[in-house]
Every structure is written in C-alpha cells, then in structure tokens.
Design a protein around this motif. Structure first.
Motif, PDB file in Angstrom:
ATOM      1  N   PRO A   6      15.581   9.175  11.861  1.00 37.70           N
ATOM      2  CA  PRO A   6      16.940   8.793  12.267  1.00 37.70           C
ATOM      3  C   PRO A   6      17.997   9.826  11.927  1.00 37.70           C
ATOM      4  O   PRO A   6      18.952  10.000  12.683  1.00 37.70           O
ATOM      5  CB  PRO A   6      17.179   7.479  11.505  1.00 37.70           C
ATOM      6  CG  PRO A   6      16.188   7.477  10.389  1.00 37.70           C
ATOM      7  CD  PRO A   6      15.006   8.221  10.901  1.00 37.70           C
ATOM      8  N   LEU A   7      17.847  10.548  10.813  1.00 37.44           N
ATOM      9  CA  LEU A   7      18.862  11.528  10.437  1.00 37.44           C
ATOM     10  C   LEU A   7      18.882  12.699  11.423  1.00 37.44           C
ATOM     11  O   LEU A   7      19.949  13.194  11.792  1.00 37.44           O
ATOM     12  CB  LEU A   7      18.622  12.043   9.016  1.00 37.44           C
ATOM     13  CG  LEU A   7      18.762  10.997   7.904  1.00 37.44           C
ATOM     14  CD1 LEU A   7      18.392  11.601   6.564  1.00 37.44           C
ATOM     15  CD2 LEU A   7      20.175  10.426   7.870  1.00 37.44           C
ATOM     16  N   GLU A   8      17.707  13.140  11.839  1.00 31.46           N
ATOM     17  CA  GLU A   8      17.644  14.200  12.845  1.00 31.46           C
ATOM     18  C   GLU A   8      18.369  13.767  14.117  1.00 31.46           C
ATOM     19  O   GLU A   8      19.122  14.544  14.718  1.00 31.46           O
ATOM     20  CB  GLU A   8      16.189  14.542  13.173  1.00 31.46           C
ATOM     21  CG  GLU A   8      16.049  15.614  14.250  1.00 31.46           C
ATOM     22  CD  GLU A   8      14.617  15.867  14.676  1.00 31.46           C
ATOM     23  OE1 GLU A   8      14.414  16.582  15.689  1.00 31.46           O
ATOM     24  OE2 GLU A   8      13.687  15.371  14.014  1.00 31.46           O
ATOM     25  N   GLY A   9      18.157  12.506  14.516  1.00 27.43           N
ATOM     26  CA  GLY A   9      18.815  12.004  15.712  1.00 27.43           C
ATOM     27  C   GLY A   9      20.315  11.894  15.563  1.00 27.43           C
ATOM     28  O   GLY A   9      21.067  12.227  16.489  1.00 27.43           O
ATOM     29  N   LEU A  10      20.771  11.443  14.408  1.00 29.15           N
ATOM     30  CA  LEU A  10      22.208  11.256  14.191  1.00 29.15           C
ATOM     31  C   LEU A  10      22.948  12.586  14.105  1.00 29.15           C
ATOM     32  O   LEU A  10      24.022  12.751  14.695  1.00 29.15           O
ATOM     33  CB  LEU A  10      22.438  10.448  12.915  1.00 29.15           C
ATOM     34  CG  LEU A  10      22.038   8.975  12.970  1.00 29.15           C
ATOM     35  CD1 LEU A  10      22.043   8.375  11.574  1.00 29.15           C
ATOM     36  CD2 LEU A  10      22.991   8.197  13.884  1.00 29.15           C
TER      37      LEU A  10
END
Length: 266
Positions: free
Chosen positions: A213-217
């Motif tokens: 999720p952090l990569e996506g955000l």
C-alpha cells in the motif's frame, strides 16, 4: 559483465508525457534530449562495463539508437524502472554482479554518485540494494518547499537509521520541520537521488513481490523493497558544487538548462 547501467525510460509519463524526448539546451546552444543527456551522465562514470536504455516505446528506441546507445526493449506491463531493469537483464540473458538503475530523468547525475554506489556494494557483499542520498542545502530545501506549496510533486526525501538503512522515502519533505532551518545551520533533510544499485537476486525478488500500500500511495518504487523486508542502504554523497535536479515537471526544464549553462556543459 560485472557492472551494467540500465536507463529506464517511458514515453507515457502521467505527469509529463513524452518527457524522455524533451530537448534540453546546453552551454553551447546545442539541444539534446533528456534521454541522451542521461545516457551521457552514465557514460561519465568509471568502472561501468555496459549501458542500456530500457524502454517499451519505439520513439525512445529510435532516438536512443540514433545517438549510439544500446537498447533493451521491455514490455508495457513494467510498472516502474526497477521492474524494467529486472525484465531487461532476463531478456538480455546477462548475469552482472551489479545492476545500476540510472533513471532517465536525471541528466545532471555526477559520475561520483554512481561510483559511490558501486563502491559500497563491492565493499559489503551483504548489501542487496543501495541508493545515494544528498544532504539538502538551504536553496534546495526552499525549492522543495516551494514545489509543495505550489502543489507540484517534486523531489523525494528519505530518512534512515544509524546503520544507514532507509526507514522511509516520501514525496513529502521528511522529517517534518516545524520551522525552516536556521541560516548557516545544517539542513536535516536528505534528498533521495533516483539512482539504485541492485544485486540480481534482489531484482528477481522485486519482480515477484506484490506491491504494498505504501508504494501505491507514494508512487515510489523503492518502497516495495522496504515493504517486503529488503533493506535499502543509503550512501551519502556530496554535490561538490554541482547542482542536481531531476526533471519531474515542465518547470524543471528551465532549472536544468540554467545549470548546464552555468557549468559550461555542452
């Protein structure tokens, strides 16, 4: 081949479509594309065995071969430059000791940044991924802050621990500063320079890992390593008077051309 530089480049940039082929005028009045200037930056580094532009776009391929670069074509499914590097070494059938990802939007990359990464990897075989970090001066910090105030996505910053392994990367300014750094005081913010060195095993793991999720955000590819437990070693480098800008937004063209002219770079 021991050390291979890959220069990932894609035409369909969300923020700046066609960015690799944007012309940048040097001190002699000659215009060269962003991808050519990034390739020239890679060629200036010592200890490199081979350089490839990696792309899925025929326009970039044609332009790159036109100025003499070797090109590794990759699929449109590559989500970022790290995936493109991983696919390229597999497609080429090569097994280098170290793969350097010099992103195609960093034409002002000094050769010693690349050399420092390779040196760190060779000095410590346990390092799987390494990336350079540059302490901000007051001018660069204010430029980052100005980008944020204007709603522009600017440079990436990083925080790291005592071992120099990254704790987090962000397109926001980290760590948070309640007030601007005092004049003359060191700026406690580090600019993450968008270059990576990997072991082939780390690239293979990256390609098989599920994006978190952090990569996506954040939209930052290197966070996939952190979210999957792979340490990213930060290697502090010095500017040595060289201004360093990546081309993230159209406004950066003027900034980069100003540096080319000020430093007499053709």
């Amino acid at each position: 081949m021991s050390v291979v530089v890959m220069i990932p480049a894609r035409y369909a940039s969300v923020r700046y479509p066609g960015k690799p082929l944007v012309p940048l005028t040097g001190a002699d009045g000659q215009a060269k594309t962003l991808i050519e200037r990034s390739w020239e930056a890679a060629r200036a580094a010592g200890g490199i065995d081979e350089i490839y532009v990696t792309t899925d776009d025929e326009r970039i391929r044609a332009a790159s071969e036109g100025f003499g670069a070797r090109v590794a074509m990759t699929s449109e499914e590559c989500a970022n430059g790290t995936e493109r590097c991983a696919e390229a070494i597999e497609t080429l059938g090569i097994a280098p000791e170290i793969v350097v990802n010099l992103q195609g939007d960093a034409p002002l990359t000094p050769p010693w940044f690349v050399e420092a990464l390779v040196g760190a990897m060779r000095a410590d075989p346990a390092i799987q991924v390494a990336t350079p970090v540059l302490r901000c001066d007051h001018e660069s910090y204010e430029s980052f802050a100005a980008d944020r105030r204007a709603g522009r996505v600017g440079a990436t910053t990083v925080v790291f621990g005592n071992t120099m392994d990254a704790l987090y990367f962000s397109k926001e300014i980290v760590p948070y500063l309640a007030r601007p750094p005092a004049p003359g005081a060191p700026v406690p913010v580090f600019h993450h320079v968008g270059i990576y060195a990997y072991r082939p095993a780390a690239l293979a793991l990256y390609r098989s890992a599920v994006p978190g999720p952090l990569e996506g955000l954040e939209g930052l590819e290197q966070l996939r390593f952190l979210e999957n437990g792979v340490a990213v070693r930060c290697v502090e480098v010095e500017a040595r008077g060289r201004a360093f800008w990546e081309l993230n937004n159209p406004v950066d063209v003027e900034r980069i051309e100003a540096v080319l002219k000020a430093e007499g770079l053709p």
